[in-house]
Design a protein around this motif. Structure first.
Motif, PDB file in Angstrom:
ATOM      1  N   THR A 104       0.824  -1.213   0.000  1.00 12.06           N
ATOM      2  CA  THR A 104       0.000   0.000   0.000  1.00 12.06           C
ATOM      3  C   THR A 104       0.854   1.258   0.000  1.00 12.06           C
ATOM      4  O   THR A 104       0.428   2.297  -0.508  1.00 12.06           O
ATOM      5  CB  THR A 104      -0.929   0.009   1.217  1.00 12.06           C
ATOM      6  N   THR A 105       2.077   1.180   0.554  1.00 13.57           N
ATOM      7  CA  THR A 105       2.933   2.377   0.560  1.00 13.57           C
ATOM      8  C   THR A 105       3.362   2.731  -0.855  1.00 13.57           C
ATOM      9  O   THR A 105       3.398   3.908  -1.226  1.00 13.57           O
ATOM     10  CB  THR A 105       4.156   2.174   1.468  1.00 13.57           C
ATOM     11  N   SER A 106       3.701   1.716  -1.660  1.00 12.71           N
ATOM     12  CA  SER A 106       4.054   1.985  -3.060  1.00 12.71           C
ATOM     13  C   SER A 106       2.876   2.596  -3.802  1.00 12.71           C
ATOM     14  O   SER A 106       3.033   3.554  -4.568  1.00 12.71           O
ATOM     15  CB  SER A 106       4.488   0.684  -3.750  1.00 12.71           C
ATOM     16  N   LEU A 107       1.689   2.040  -3.572  1.00 16.45           N
ATOM     17  CA  LEU A 107       0.507   2.549  -4.258  1.00 16.45           C
ATOM     18  C   LEU A 107       0.192   3.981  -3.831  1.00 16.45           C
ATOM     19  O   LEU A 107      -0.138   4.831  -4.672  1.00 16.45           O
ATOM     20  CB  LEU A 107      -0.687   1.637  -3.979  1.00 16.45           C
ATOM     21  N   ARG A 108       0.288   4.275  -2.549  1.00 14.88           N
ATOM     22  CA  ARG A 108      -0.017   5.614  -2.069  1.00 14.88           C
ATOM     23  C   ARG A 108       0.936   6.648  -2.674  1.00 14.88           C
ATOM     24  O   ARG A 108       0.518   7.756  -3.027  1.00 14.88           O
ATOM     25  CB  ARG A 108       0.033   5.669  -0.538  1.00 14.88           C
ATOM     26  N   LEU A 109       2.213   6.296  -2.817  1.00 16.17           N
ATOM     27  CA  LEU A 109       3.153   7.252  -3.389  1.00 16.17           C
ATOM     28  C   LEU A 109       2.909   7.423  -4.889  1.00 16.17           C
ATOM     29  O   LEU A 109       2.971   8.542  -5.411  1.00 16.17           O
ATOM     30  CB  LEU A 109       4.591   6.823  -3.124  1.00 16.17           C
ATOM     31  N   LEU A 110       2.614   6.337  -5.588  1.00 12.00           N
ATOM     32  CA  LEU A 110       2.288   6.455  -7.011  1.00 12.00           C
ATOM     33  C   LEU A 110       1.082   7.366  -7.218  1.00 12.00           C
ATOM     34  O   LEU A 110       1.086   8.236  -8.097  1.00 12.00           O
ATOM     35  CB  LEU A 110       2.006   5.074  -7.603  1.00 12.00           C
ATOM     36  N   GLU A 111       0.057   7.176  -6.392  1.00 12.50           N
ATOM     37  CA  GLU A 111      -1.149   7.985  -6.537  1.00 12.50           C
ATOM     38  C   GLU A 111      -0.910   9.437  -6.114  1.00 12.50           C
ATOM     39  O   GLU A 111      -1.621  10.339  -6.558  1.00 12.50           O
ATOM     40  CB  GLU A 111      -2.295   7.375  -5.727  1.00 12.50           C
ATOM     41  N   SER A 112       0.096   9.657  -5.289  1.00  7.53           N
ATOM     42  CA  SER A 112       0.452  11.025  -4.907  1.00  7.53           C
ATOM     43  C   SER A 112       1.195  11.740  -6.026  1.00  7.53           C
ATOM     44  O   SER A 112       1.177  12.973  -6.106  1.00  7.53           O
ATOM     45  CB  SER A 112       1.334  11.014  -3.650  1.00  7.53           C
ATOM     46  N   ARG A 168      -5.228   6.000 -10.915  1.00  8.75           N
ATOM     47  CA  ARG A 168      -4.672   6.320 -12.225  1.00  8.75           C
ATOM     48  C   ARG A 168      -3.371   5.578 -12.513  1.00  8.75           C
ATOM     49  O   ARG A 168      -2.816   5.726 -13.599  1.00  8.75           O
ATOM     50  CB  ARG A 168      -4.418   7.833 -12.335  1.00  8.75           C
ATOM     51  N   THR A 169      -2.872   4.817 -11.566  1.00  5.35           N
ATOM     52  CA  THR A 169      -1.543   4.224 -11.761  1.00  5.35           C
ATOM     53  C   THR A 169      -1.600   2.700 -11.800  1.00  5.35           C
ATOM     54  O   THR A 169      -1.596   2.117 -12.880  1.00  5.35           O
ATOM     55  CB  THR A 169      -0.576   4.704 -10.676  1.00  5.35           C
ATOM     56  N   ALA A 170      -1.672   2.048 -10.659  1.00  5.31           N
ATOM     57  CA  ALA A 170      -1.509   0.596 -10.594  1.00  5.31           C
ATOM     58  C   ALA A 170      -2.732  -0.148 -11.137  1.00  5.31           C
ATOM     59  O   ALA A 170      -3.878   0.250 -10.914  1.00  5.31           O
ATOM     60  CB  ALA A 170      -1.230   0.163  -9.163  1.00  5.31           C
ATOM     61  N   ASP A 171      -2.434  -1.248 -11.804  1.00  4.55           N
ATOM     62  CA  ASP A 171      -3.481  -2.171 -12.269  1.00  4.55           C
ATOM     63  C   ASP A 171      -3.729  -3.261 -11.238  1.00  4.55           C
ATOM     64  O   ASP A 171      -4.807  -3.869 -11.230  1.00  4.55           O
ATOM     65  CB  ASP A 171      -3.054  -2.814 -13.587  1.00  4.55           C
ATOM     66  N   ALA A 172      -2.731  -3.529 -10.418  1.00 10.91           N
ATOM     67  CA  ALA A 172      -2.855  -4.560  -9.382  1.00 10.91           C
ATOM     68  C   ALA A 172      -2.069  -4.120  -8.161  1.00 10.91           C
ATOM     69  O   ALA A 172      -1.160  -3.281  -8.239  1.00 10.91           O
ATOM     70  CB  ALA A 172      -2.356  -5.909  -9.893  1.00 10.91           C
ATOM     71  N   LEU A 173      -2.424  -4.705  -7.039  1.00 11.21           N
ATOM     72  CA  LEU A 173      -1.797  -4.389  -5.751  1.00 11.21           C
ATOM     73  C   LEU A 173      -1.529  -5.688  -5.019  1.00 11.21           C
ATOM     74  O   LEU A 173      -2.449  -6.472  -4.778  1.00 11.21           O
ATOM     75  CB  LEU A 173      -2.713  -3.498  -4.913  1.00 11.21           C
ATOM     76  N   MET A 174      -0.287  -5.919  -4.665  1.00  9.73           N
ATOM     77  CA  MET A 174       0.057  -7.033  -3.791  1.00  9.73           C
ATOM     78  C   MET A 174       0.182  -6.481  -2.383  1.00  9.73           C
ATOM     79  O   MET A 174       0.940  -5.533  -2.144  1.00  9.73           O
ATOM     80  CB  MET A 174       1.360  -7.690  -4.230  1.00  9.73           C
ATOM     81  N   THR A 175      -0.546  -7.068  -1.470  1.00  6.84           N
ATOM     82  CA  THR A 175      -0.578  -6.519  -0.111  1.00  6.84           C
ATOM     83  C   THR A 175      -0.938  -7.612   0.881  1.00  6.84           C
ATOM     84  O   THR A 175      -1.496  -8.651   0.504  1.00  6.84           O
ATOM     85  CB  THR A 175      -1.581  -5.350  -0.025  1.00  6.84           C
ATOM     86  N   ASN A 176      -0.614  -7.392   2.146  1.00  6.16           N
ATOM     87  CA  ASN A 176      -1.002  -8.323   3.197  1.00  6.16           C
ATOM     88  C   ASN A 176      -2.455  -8.083   3.601  1.00  6.16           C
ATOM     89  O   ASN A 176      -3.136  -7.218   3.058  1.00  6.16           O
ATOM     90  CB  ASN A 176      -0.065  -8.177   4.395  1.00  6.16           C
TER      91      ASN A 176
END
Length: 353
Positions: A262-270, A296-304
């Motif tokens: 989720t941290t990678s996704l949050r920064l991409l979306e920022s 607008r960025t990730a197509d998939a999210l790997m997360t716990n």
């Protein structure tokens, strides 16, 4: 929506107290909202087969520091008091924001001794036990002292069940951690091993790195019932120009972006612009992603698997759909998946907007 909408019951036996061995033997739940059968049970080592050549994984290469400090408050003419300080954001060579417990025992001007030459003055106080500490050491000398005196900041649901040990110093760190500054691990990345990286290379899946120094504020409970009243604590992140350019090229040629954590996704979306392009980024983000957010960025999210009523549960519900994630978590609990930082993983595909 309300905070209670993101609540669920998790049996205590589903909470992982140690990671899987080897790391990539953890279970992996594939969640695809558009599929006829949206849930499929895998293991992390099968990830290359679930992706396709040209896809790109985006990792957070932040490195966890031993950010929990045990100290003693010293006040002229007063008795000492035991203080725990959880560092969560560096704001200068000698200054950190921290959550102090019990915060009510501290006043501006107090001195806290953490052992040896490491002391800090309380420079300011905020809400929820947050303080600004001005340390007696600075720069690299402060880093060394924190490494010597600090403890790995295990989440409460682990720390309440067992003490921290030397094994956690390795277990609570990704194999690719590089940039020191996090006080919590980007836990989806804990599942990756050199062998899995080799398999991904052979599958034609590229990997790219950004940095978001995860702060303890990310995991604070949401108080009250109204999501609009919650404010995320700021975290510092960096996306290099080269990384932004590569990710935009991946999308342009039809590849898929898979955010690891989720941290990678949050920064991409920022960092994404209105035109969908990822821009270079260097600064703070306090983005709070809830259902209704347009990704607008990730197509998939790997997360716990995340805590009930948490901001991260809200994020995954925004990504794959609220009802889908309720059913996914029910499936995971029923199938005995292990939850939280040392637990199993999920591969979430983005819901059609």
């Amino acid at each position: 929506m309300r905070v209670s909408d993101f609540d669920f019951h998790l049996p205590p036996e589903n909470i992982a107290l140690r990671p899987a061995e080897p790391r990539d033997s953890a279970r992996l739940l594939r969640v695809d909202p558009s599929a006829r059968d949206p849930f499929a049970d895998h293991v992390v080592s099968e990830l290359p087969a679930l992706l396709r050549p040209g896809d790109a994984l985006v990792f957070n290469d932040t490195k966890v520091i031993p950010a929990r400090l045990d100290g003693l408050r010293r006040r002229p003419g007063g008795a000492g008091a035991a203080i725990e300080a959880m560092l969560h954001q560096r704001i200068g060579p000698a200054r950190w924001k921290a959550f102090a417990r019990p915060g009510k025992r501290l006043a501006i001007g107090d001195i806290v001794e953490f052992g040896g030459a490491l002391t800090a003055g309380v420079e300011a106080k905020g809400e929820g036990g947050e303080v600004i500490l001005h340390f007696s050491l600075s720069g690299a000398d402060l880093d060394v002292a924190i490494a010597e005196r600090g403890h790995i900041p295990l989440p409460p649901y682990i720390a309440s069940k067992r003490p921290e040990d030397e094994r956690d110093r390795q277990d609570y760190q990704t194999v690719y951690a590089r940039a020191e500054g996090a006080v919590a691990a980007p836990t989806a990345g804990l599942h990756f091993t050199p062998a899995l990286f080799d398999a991904l290379d052979r599958a034609g899946v590229s990997r790219h790195f950004l940095t978001l120094h995860v702060g303890a504020g990310t995991f604070l409970p949401v108080k009250g019932e109204d999501l609009d009243d919650h404010r995320m604590h700021a975290e510092f992140g960096v996306i290099a120009p080269e990384t932004a350019s590569i990710l935009n090229a991946v999308k342009a040629r039809g590849g898929r972006i898979v955010a690891v954590g989720t941290t990678s996704l949050r920064l991409l979306e920022s960092a994404v612009a209105a035109d969908g392009l990822v821009r270079p980024f260097a600064g703070e983000t306090s983005i709070f992603i809830t259902p209704g957010h347009r990704f607008r960025t990730a197509d998939a999210l790997m997360t716990n698997f995340h805590l009930p009523r948490s901001t991260l549960m809200m994020l995954v519900s925004a990504f794959s759909g609220y009802e889908t994630m309720r059913k996914a978590y029910a499936h995971a609990i029923g199938q005995g998946y292990r939850f939280y930082s040392y637990g199993d993983a999920s591969l979430l595909w983005r819901a059609e907007s």
